[in-house]
Design a protein around this motif. Sequence first.
Motif, mmCIF file in Angstrom:
data_model
loop_
_atom_site.group_PDB
_atom_site.id
_atom_site.type_symbol
_atom_site.label_atom_id
_atom_site.label_comp_id
_atom_site.label_asym_id
_atom_site.label_seq_id
_atom_site.Cartn_x
_atom_site.Cartn_y
_atom_site.Cartn_z
ATOM 1 N N VAL A 1 0.881 -1.085 -0.042
ATOM 2 C CA VAL A 1 -0.118 0.012 -0.176
ATOM 3 C C VAL A 1 1.222 1.450 0.261
ATOM 4 N N ARG A 2 0.349 2.142 -0.608
ATOM 5 C CA ARG A 2 1.817 3.140 -1.376
ATOM 6 C C ARG A 2 0.451 4.749 -0.278
ATOM 7 N N PHE A 3 1.430 4.916 1.123
ATOM 8 C CA PHE A 3 0.563 6.021 1.595
ATOM 9 C C PHE A 3 1.373 7.791 1.012
ATOM 10 N N GLN B 1 3.702 -0.434 12.702
ATOM 11 C CA GLN B 1 2.978 0.431 12.177
ATOM 12 C C GLN B 1 1.991 -0.513 11.731
ATOM 13 N N ASN B 2 2.312 -2.066 10.938
ATOM 14 C CA ASN B 2 1.456 -3.331 10.776
ATOM 15 C C ASN B 2 0.659 -3.414 11.751
ATOM 16 N N GLU C 1 2.958 6.102 11.726
ATOM 17 C CA GLU C 1 4.583 6.376 12.150
ATOM 18 C C GLU C 1 4.588 6.899 13.816
ATOM 19 N N ALA C 2 3.046 8.770 13.867
ATOM 20 C CA ALA C 2 3.274 8.089 14.922
ATOM 21 C C ALA C 2 2.473 7.759 15.756
ATOM 22 N N ALA C 3 1.412 6.663 15.435
ATOM 23 C CA ALA C 3 1.132 6.365 16.213
ATOM 24 C C ALA C 3 1.445 5.327 16.914
ATOM 25 N N ALA C 4 2.245 4.816 16.022
ATOM 26 C CA ALA C 4 2.927 3.288 16.300
ATOM 27 C C ALA C 4 3.422 4.046 17.423
ATOM 28 N N GLU C 5 4.530 4.397 17.144
ATOM 29 C CA GLU C 5 5.633 5.188 18.536
ATOM 30 C C GLU C 5 5.109 5.781 19.705
ATOM 31 N N ARG C 6 3.685 6.379 19.133
ATOM 32 C CA ARG C 6 2.806 7.142 21.122
ATOM 33 C C ARG C 6 2.681 5.668 22.161
ATOM 34 N N ARG D 1 3.295 9.470 8.239
ATOM 35 C CA ARG D 1 4.135 10.137 9.482
ATOM 36 C C ARG D 1 3.009 9.450 10.391
ATOM 37 N N ALA D 2 1.717 10.510 9.824
ATOM 38 C CA ALA D 2 0.412 9.778 11.043
ATOM 39 C C ALA D 2 0.447 8.365 11.292
#
Length: 68
Positions: free
Chosen positions: A9-11, A30-31, A20-25, A17-18
Amino acid sequence: MSTTSTLVVRFEPDEKRAIEAAAEREGRSQNDIVREAVRAYAQRRTELRDRLIADAIREYKPVLDRLA
């Protein structure tokens, strides 16, 4: 036994960034974030479809009863 498959899937950069930020937070991959979003989308669509069908049945009940 669970099997997985790969989907590319291409984002857009802001979407990536959204994610990545959610995964980090949340301390998740990310999956996991994307899979949860897909499940939530599918659930909302199913609920919408079910509500629309119920509304149509309620609205057209007299006609459906005559056709039965």
